[in-house]
Motif scaffolding. Structure first.
Motif, PDB file in Angstrom:
ATOM      1  N   PRO A   3       1.095  -1.666   0.172  1.00 17.67           N
ATOM      2  CA  PRO A   3       0.166   0.302  -0.176  1.00 17.67           C
ATOM      3  C   PRO A   3       0.838   0.727   0.042  1.00 17.67           C
ATOM      4  O   PRO A   3       1.765   1.382   0.725  1.00 17.67           O
ATOM      5  N   ALA A   4       0.022   2.438  -0.317  1.00 16.54           N
ATOM      6  CA  ALA A   4       1.043   3.663  -1.105  1.00 16.54           C
ATOM      7  C   ALA A   4       0.647   4.555   0.193  1.00 16.54           C
ATOM      8  O   ALA A   4      -0.291   5.518   0.039  1.00 16.54           O
ATOM      9  N   VAL A   5       0.465   4.060   1.155  1.00 14.69           N
ATOM     10  CA  VAL A   5       0.369   4.586   2.725  1.00 14.69           C
ATOM     11  C   VAL A   5       0.548   5.138   3.439  1.00 14.69           C
ATOM     12  O   VAL A   5       2.571   4.556   3.912  1.00 14.69           O
ATOM     13  N   ARG A   6       1.126   6.270   3.074  1.00 18.39           N
ATOM     14  CA  ARG A   6       2.295   7.366   4.411  1.00 18.39           C
ATOM     15  C   ARG A   6       1.809   7.431   6.006  1.00 18.39           C
ATOM     16  O   ARG A   6       0.753   6.968   6.432  1.00 18.39           O
ATOM     17  N   THR A 127     -13.032 -10.333  -6.747  1.00 11.17           N
ATOM     18  CA  THR A 127     -12.266  -9.509  -6.710  1.00 11.17           C
ATOM     19  C   THR A 127     -12.597  -7.946  -6.832  1.00 11.17           C
ATOM     20  O   THR A 127     -14.522  -7.966  -7.242  1.00 11.17           O
ATOM     21  N   VAL A 128     -12.245  -7.139  -6.717  1.00 12.98           N
ATOM     22  CA  VAL A 128     -13.161  -5.582  -6.561  1.00 12.98           C
ATOM     23  C   VAL A 128     -12.135  -4.006  -7.285  1.00 12.98           C
ATOM     24  O   VAL A 128     -11.202  -5.111  -6.959  1.00 12.98           O
ATOM     25  N   ALA A 129     -12.655  -3.356  -8.047  1.00 15.61           N
ATOM     26  CA  ALA A 129     -11.827  -2.290  -7.866  1.00 15.61           C
ATOM     27  C   ALA A 129     -11.887  -2.122  -6.829  1.00 15.61           C
ATOM     28  O   ALA A 129     -12.662  -1.173  -6.375  1.00 15.61           O
ATOM     29  N   PRO A 130     -10.606  -1.196  -7.362  1.00 13.70           N
ATOM     30  CA  PRO A 130     -10.631   0.226  -5.989  1.00 13.70           C
ATOM     31  C   PRO A 130     -11.001   1.713  -6.477  1.00 13.70           C
ATOM     32  O   PRO A 130     -10.820   1.863  -7.734  1.00 13.70           O
ATOM     33  N   ARG A 131     -11.158   2.265  -5.524  1.00 13.12           N
ATOM     34  CA  ARG A 131     -11.484   3.085  -5.611  1.00 13.12           C
ATOM     35  C   ARG A 131     -10.436   4.680  -6.050  1.00 13.12           C
ATOM     36  O   ARG A 131     -10.887   5.650  -6.753  1.00 13.12           O
ATOM     37  N   GLY A 132      -9.727   4.132  -6.083  1.00 11.90           N
ATOM     38  CA  GLY A 132      -8.624   4.742  -6.338  1.00 11.90           C
ATOM     39  C   GLY A 132      -7.760   5.883  -5.263  1.00 11.90           C
ATOM     40  O   GLY A 132      -8.177   5.998  -4.132  1.00 11.90           O
ATOM     41  N   ASP A 133      -7.074   6.664  -5.601  1.00  9.59           N
ATOM     42  CA  ASP A 133      -6.192   8.199  -4.903  1.00  9.59           C
ATOM     43  C   ASP A 133      -5.561   7.396  -3.286  1.00  9.59           C
ATOM     44  O   ASP A 133      -6.691   7.423  -2.063  1.00  9.59           O
ATOM     45  N   GLY A 134      -5.172   5.488  -3.662  1.00  6.89           N
ATOM     46  CA  GLY A 134      -4.546   5.456  -2.129  1.00  6.89           C
ATOM     47  C   GLY A 134      -5.668   4.110  -1.609  1.00  6.89           C
ATOM     48  O   GLY A 134      -5.006   3.863  -0.630  1.00  6.89           O
ATOM     49  N   SER A 135      -7.604   3.917  -2.020  1.00  2.28           N
ATOM     50  CA  SER A 135      -7.774   3.425  -1.327  1.00  2.28           C
ATOM     51  C   SER A 135      -7.798   1.927  -2.272  1.00  2.28           C
ATOM     52  O   SER A 135      -7.848   1.659  -3.405  1.00  2.28           O
ATOM     53  N   LEU A 136      -7.726   0.849  -1.839  1.00  2.00           N
ATOM     54  CA  LEU A 136      -6.796  -0.033  -2.093  1.00  2.00           C
ATOM     55  C   LEU A 136      -8.429  -1.585  -2.002  1.00  2.00           C
ATOM     56  O   LEU A 136      -8.360  -2.136  -3.091  1.00  2.00           O
ATOM     57  N   MET A 137      -9.046  -1.120  -0.743  1.00  2.91           N
ATOM     58  CA  MET A 137     -10.383  -2.007  -0.781  1.00  2.91           C
ATOM     59  C   MET A 137     -10.987  -1.574   0.164  1.00  2.91           C
ATOM     60  O   MET A 137     -11.251  -0.428  -0.297  1.00  2.91           O
ATOM     61  N   PRO A 138     -12.598  -1.777  -0.405  1.00  3.46           N
ATOM     62  CA  PRO A 138     -13.721  -1.397   0.435  1.00  3.46           C
ATOM     63  C   PRO A 138     -13.305  -1.394   1.969  1.00  3.46           C
ATOM     64  O   PRO A 138     -12.703  -1.795   2.811  1.00  3.46           O
ATOM     65  N   GLY A 139     -14.007   0.068   2.097  1.00  5.26           N
ATOM     66  CA  GLY A 139     -13.500   0.836   3.196  1.00  5.26           C
ATOM     67  C   GLY A 139     -12.545   1.102   4.004  1.00  5.26           C
ATOM     68  O   GLY A 139     -12.238   1.733   4.364  1.00  5.26           O
ATOM     69  N   MET A 140     -11.717   1.379   2.861  1.00 11.04           N
ATOM     70  CA  MET A 140      -9.865   2.365   3.418  1.00 11.04           C
ATOM     71  C   MET A 140     -10.764   3.273   2.537  1.00 11.04           C
ATOM     72  O   MET A 140     -11.503   3.625   1.381  1.00 11.04           O
ATOM     73  N   ALA A 141      -9.683   4.343   3.432  1.00 16.68           N
ATOM     74  CA  ALA A 141     -10.593   6.133   3.194  1.00 16.68           C
ATOM     75  C   ALA A 141      -9.038   6.149   1.766  1.00 16.68           C
ATOM     76  O   ALA A 141      -8.277   5.591   0.956  1.00 16.68           O
ATOM     77  N   THR A 142      -9.257   6.865   1.304  1.00 18.22           N
ATOM     78  CA  THR A 142      -8.537   7.760  -0.083  1.00 18.22           C
ATOM     79  C   THR A 142      -7.610   8.639   1.063  1.00 18.22           C
ATOM     80  O   THR A 142      -7.927   8.938   1.900  1.00 18.22           O
ATOM     81  N   THR A 144      -7.164  11.639  -0.276  1.00 16.07           N
ATOM     82  CA  THR A 144      -7.525  12.916  -0.220  1.00 16.07           C
ATOM     83  C   THR A 144      -8.236  13.004   1.807  1.00 16.07           C
ATOM     84  O   THR A 144      -8.266  14.244   2.106  1.00 16.07           O
ATOM     85  N   GLU A 145      -9.454  11.716   1.547  1.00 16.39           N
ATOM     86  CA  GLU A 145      -9.665  11.658   3.124  1.00 16.39           C
ATOM     87  C   GLU A 145      -8.817  11.799   4.349  1.00 16.39           C
ATOM     88  O   GLU A 145      -8.483  12.480   5.613  1.00 16.39           O
ATOM     89  N   LEU A 146      -7.520  11.267   3.776  1.00 20.74           N
ATOM     90  CA  LEU A 146      -6.489  11.189   5.031  1.00 20.74           C
ATOM     91  C   LEU A 146      -6.600  12.428   5.286  1.00 20.74           C
ATOM     92  O   LEU A 146      -6.169  13.137   6.648  1.00 20.74           O
ATOM     93  N   ASP A 147      -5.750  13.289   4.345  1.00 19.34           N
ATOM     94  CA  ASP A 147      -5.355  14.746   4.430  1.00 19.34           C
ATOM     95  C   ASP A 147      -6.679  15.530   5.127  1.00 19.34           C
ATOM     96  O   ASP A 147      -5.827  16.060   5.921  1.00 19.34           O
ATOM     97  N   ALA A 148      -7.540  15.249   5.051  1.00 12.57           N
ATOM     98  CA  ALA A 148      -8.769  15.885   5.419  1.00 12.57           C
ATOM     99  C   ALA A 148      -8.681  15.944   6.874  1.00 12.57           C
ATOM    100  O   ALA A 148      -9.264  16.507   7.558  1.00 12.57           O
ATOM    101  N   LEU A 149      -8.480  14.746   7.139  1.00 14.94           N
ATOM    102  CA  LEU A 149      -8.676  13.908   8.991  1.00 14.94           C
ATOM    103  C   LEU A 149      -7.611  14.786   9.688  1.00 14.94           C
ATOM    104  O   LEU A 149      -6.883  15.476  10.250  1.00 14.94           O
ATOM    105  N   ARG A 150      -6.315  14.699   8.370  1.00 19.96           N
ATOM    106  CA  ARG A 150      -5.115  16.002   8.995  1.00 19.96           C
ATOM    107  C   ARG A 150      -5.404  16.922   9.479  1.00 19.96           C
ATOM    108  O   ARG A 150      -4.996  17.259  10.579  1.00 19.96           O
ATOM    109  N   SER A 151      -5.641  17.321   8.958  1.00 26.27           N
ATOM    110  CA  SER A 151      -6.470  19.038   8.455  1.00 26.27           C
ATOM    111  C   SER A 151      -7.507  19.415   9.279  1.00 26.27           C
ATOM    112  O   SER A 151      -7.509  20.644   9.965  1.00 26.27           O
ATOM    113  N   ALA A 152      -8.148  18.573   9.819  1.00 24.08           N
ATOM    114  CA  ALA A 152      -9.420  19.019  10.951  1.00 24.08           C
ATOM    115  C   ALA A 152      -8.801  19.059  12.625  1.00 24.08           C
ATOM    116  O   ALA A 152      -7.895  18.350  12.884  1.00 24.08           O
TER     117      ALA A 152
END
Length: 217
Positions: A3-6, A127-142, A144-152
């Motif tokens: 995963p490309a997760v920081r 198989t599932v189609a990832p949402r993209g933007d870092g979300s690899l599986m169902p339920g995973m945040a993108t 963009t969503e992680l950045d918004a959480l960091r800024s909140a």
């Protein structure tokens, strides 16, 4: 499937320590055959699930899923002073980091790689189609969503976290139920069943916490 997760430094350090502990515990459970059996390998290797098994696939995918839950919990821990949310985040960090360490430890003992070129959740028969933007599986945040959480901050961070984690848990519980039903090893079946119970309980808790904050999942 890496995963490309920081990740924060505390998460990396905690995850490494848990993995070492899990490897030690798994090693203690290995039963080696007696010399009279004439086997040169360990019983664990002989009985190891195949690389394409439900057990190995679940361990890989859920390790990735758990990694993000731990990351989100570290983020919200530093974005709010609310005792209830910080307690929930602390529980998720400890529980899922420990479970992730166990799954990676089993993969190590089975001699199976910790990543795979197979599509996410192929072990479930689909198989599932990832949402993209870092979300690899169902339920995973993108990302963009992680950045918004960091800024909140404060209540905004709490609500964002509870919504993201509720979606994360719902998908995680579905994956875990599939493994609990059909995995070949008792270790994976028991761990997965425990995940289902724990995450469903936390979903109910988070629904109450969101309601208290004037929101819903």
């Amino acid at each position: 499937m890496t995963p490309a997760v920081r990740s924060s430094r505390p998460m990396v350090a905690a995850g490494g320590a848990v993995l070492l502990l899990a490897l030690g515990l798994v090693a203690l459970m290995v039963v080696r055959p007696s010399s009279s059996a004439g086997s040169t390998g360990s019983a664990a290797s002989a009985a190891a699930p195949s690389d394409t098994s439900v057990d190995a696939g679940f361990a890989r995918d859920m390790s990735i899923h758990h990694q993000q839950a731990v990351e989100m919990s570290f983020i919200v821990r530093d974005r709010t002073s609310d005792v209830a949310v910080r307690r929930l985040a602390y529980d998720i960090i400890n529980t899922q980091a420990n479970q992730r360490g166990m799954m990676l430890g089993w993969l190590e003992m089975w001699g199976r790689p910790k990543s795979s070129g197979a599509p996410p959740m192929a072990w479930m028969g689909h198989t599932v189609a990832p949402r993209g933007d870092g979300s690899l599986m169902p339920g995973m945040a993108t990302d963009t969503e992680l950045d918004a959480l960091r800024s909140a901050k404060g209540r905004d961070a709490e609500v964002r976290y509870l919504k993201l984690m509720t979606a994360h848990h719902r998908a995680g519980a579905e994956m875990a139920q599939a493994a609990a039903d059909v995995a070949g090893t008792e270790e994976i079946r028991n761990l997965a069943a425990g995940m289902v119970r724990g995450q469903q309980s936390e979903i109910a808790l988070m629904a109450d916490m969101l309601e208290e904050r004037g929101s819903t999942a």
